[in-house]
Design an enzyme around this catalytic site. Structure first.
Site, PDB file in Angstrom:
ATOM      1  N   MET A   1       0.827  -1.210   0.000  1.00  0.00           N
ATOM      2  CA  MET A   1       0.000   0.000   0.000  1.00  0.00           C
ATOM      3  C   MET A   1       0.860   1.258   0.000  1.00  0.00           C
ATOM      4  SD  MET A   1      -3.424  -0.577   0.115  1.00  0.00           S
ATOM      5  CE  MET A   1      -4.348   0.434   1.276  1.00  0.00           C
TER       6      MET A   1
ATOM      7  N   LYS B   1     -13.512   3.033   8.670  1.00  0.00           N
ATOM      8  CA  LYS B   1     -12.816   1.968   7.935  1.00  0.00           C
ATOM      9  C   LYS B   1     -13.101   0.611   8.551  1.00  0.00           C
ATOM     10  CE  LYS B   1      -9.811   0.277   4.951  1.00  0.00           C
ATOM     11  NZ  LYS B   1      -9.361  -1.016   5.458  1.00  0.00           N
TER      12      LYS B   1
ATOM     13  N   HIS C   1     -16.463  -0.364   7.338  1.00  0.00           N
ATOM     14  CA  HIS C   1     -16.281  -0.698   5.919  1.00  0.00           C
ATOM     15  C   HIS C   1     -15.821  -2.137   5.755  1.00  0.00           C
ATOM     16  CE1 HIS C   1     -13.408  -1.197   2.573  1.00  0.00           C
ATOM     17  NE2 HIS C   1     -14.134  -0.350   1.880  1.00  0.00           N
TER      18      HIS C   1
ATOM     19  N   GLU D   1     -17.579  -5.456   4.113  1.00  0.00           N
ATOM     20  CA  GLU D   1     -16.840  -6.240   3.117  1.00  0.00           C
ATOM     21  C   GLU D   1     -16.918  -7.735   3.444  1.00  0.00           C
ATOM     22  OE1 GLU D   1     -12.184  -6.784   2.743  1.00  0.00           O
ATOM     23  OE2 GLU D   1     -12.793  -4.792   2.045  1.00  0.00           O
TER      24      GLU D   1
END
Length: 302
Positions: free
Chosen positions: A11, A174, A177, A181
């Site tokens: 990343m 996050k 999130h 997912e």
């Protein structure tokens, strides 16, 4: 030069590459210096061998984005950096850290006059080409300083990044999130497993996944990825049925309990990952013995 990225893994390295593509020149640092040197040759960024060199390279007020593993590694980086920084500098924690760690870290930073921002970053290995989705918490002043970099990292300057609120809010969003997912992935996995099992129809899973990508209400990036690998191999016989879980899936489940908000889909999706890791094996053996005990059902022996 005021901005740096520390941690040049999948990343962090690609984030540095994306900034270079946008014409931004930054300082970069990695635990292994040959990784830093290789990235610098590719991007034209400035290589720093350690934190002292990083601090000396950057103009004040500095902005340092930590793209390191959550937990001890990020904590060690903060401990090493803070005494070297100057009032007005800013640190971004871009790891998948627990949102409850953010307020204490912000307080530590404030002791040195340093701003702290927590950033959740989504996009994976595709972020370099497509841009990253970034949700971050901190002061409005910090958000304004980071805006040019957020605009460069995101899919477009106007989309894909959001100042979510105060410190902690970025990692919290996050976390949720990632819980969503988990649930989406589990639903796709179960649906395709049902269709694969219906052998009398000889369903073409690659064709079905491609079909659903166009006009269907379940179209998504996860479906795009599934269609791509199913087009190459529908049997997946070479794949071991083991699915790891990140800390964020567990944190989401715990948050649902703490807040008294039911989240059965995300929680059960997490439990299914545990089942793939052999953590359900003993329970399954007990179930088999119970069935044998009350009904005389046969047991399969390995």
């Amino acid at each position: 030069m005021e901005f740096a990225i520390v941690g040049l893994g999948r990343m962090g390295g690609n984030m540095a590459r994306r900034l270079a593509r946008k014409g931004m020149r930054i300082a970069v640092m990695n635990r292994t210096f040959d990784v830093t040197e290789a990235l610098v040759k590719e991007t034209g960024h400035v290589a720093c061998v350690d934190y002292a060199a990083l601090i000396a390279t950057l103009d004040t007020p500095r902005m340092i984005w930590l793209m390191l593993p959550a937990g001890d590694v990020t904590e060690a980086a903060l401990t090493a950096l803070l005494p070297l920084l100057s009032p007005g500098d800013l640190i971004v924690d871009g790891a998948n850290s627990h949102y409850k760690e953010d307020a204490p870290r912000a307080s530590r930073c404030a002791h040195f006059g340093v701003e702290f921002v927590d950033a959740g970053v989504s996009g994976g290995v595709w972020g370099l080409e497509n841009g990253y989705c970034i949700m971050f918490g901190g002061s409005k002043a910090a958000a304004a300083r980071l805006q040019p970099y957020m605009e460069a990292l995101a899919p477009t300057p106007a989309t894909g990044w959001l100042h979510t609120g105060p410190v902690g809010s970025g990692h919290y969003v996050k976390m949720v999130h990632n819980g969503i997912e988990y649930g989406m992935m589990q639903a796709f996995a179960e649906g395709f497993a049902l269709m694969k099992d219906k052998s009398e129809y000889a369903l073409d899973l690659a064709a079905i996944s491609e079909l659903w990508r166009h006009g269907s209400v379940v179209r998504s990036w996860l479906l795009d990825l599934s269609a791509a690998f199913l087009a190459e191999d529908q049997t997946l016989e070479a794949i071991e049925p083991f699915v790891a879980d990140s800390g964020e899936g567990r944190w989401t489940a715990l948050a649902s309990i703490e807040q008294g908000i039911p989240a059965p889909v995300m929680t059960l999706a997490l439990a299914m990952r545990f089942a793939t890791q052999g953590k359900h094996d003993y329970a399954a053996k007990l179930l088999a013995k119970m069935r044998q005990g009350f009904g005389g059902h046969a047991i399969k022996h390995s």
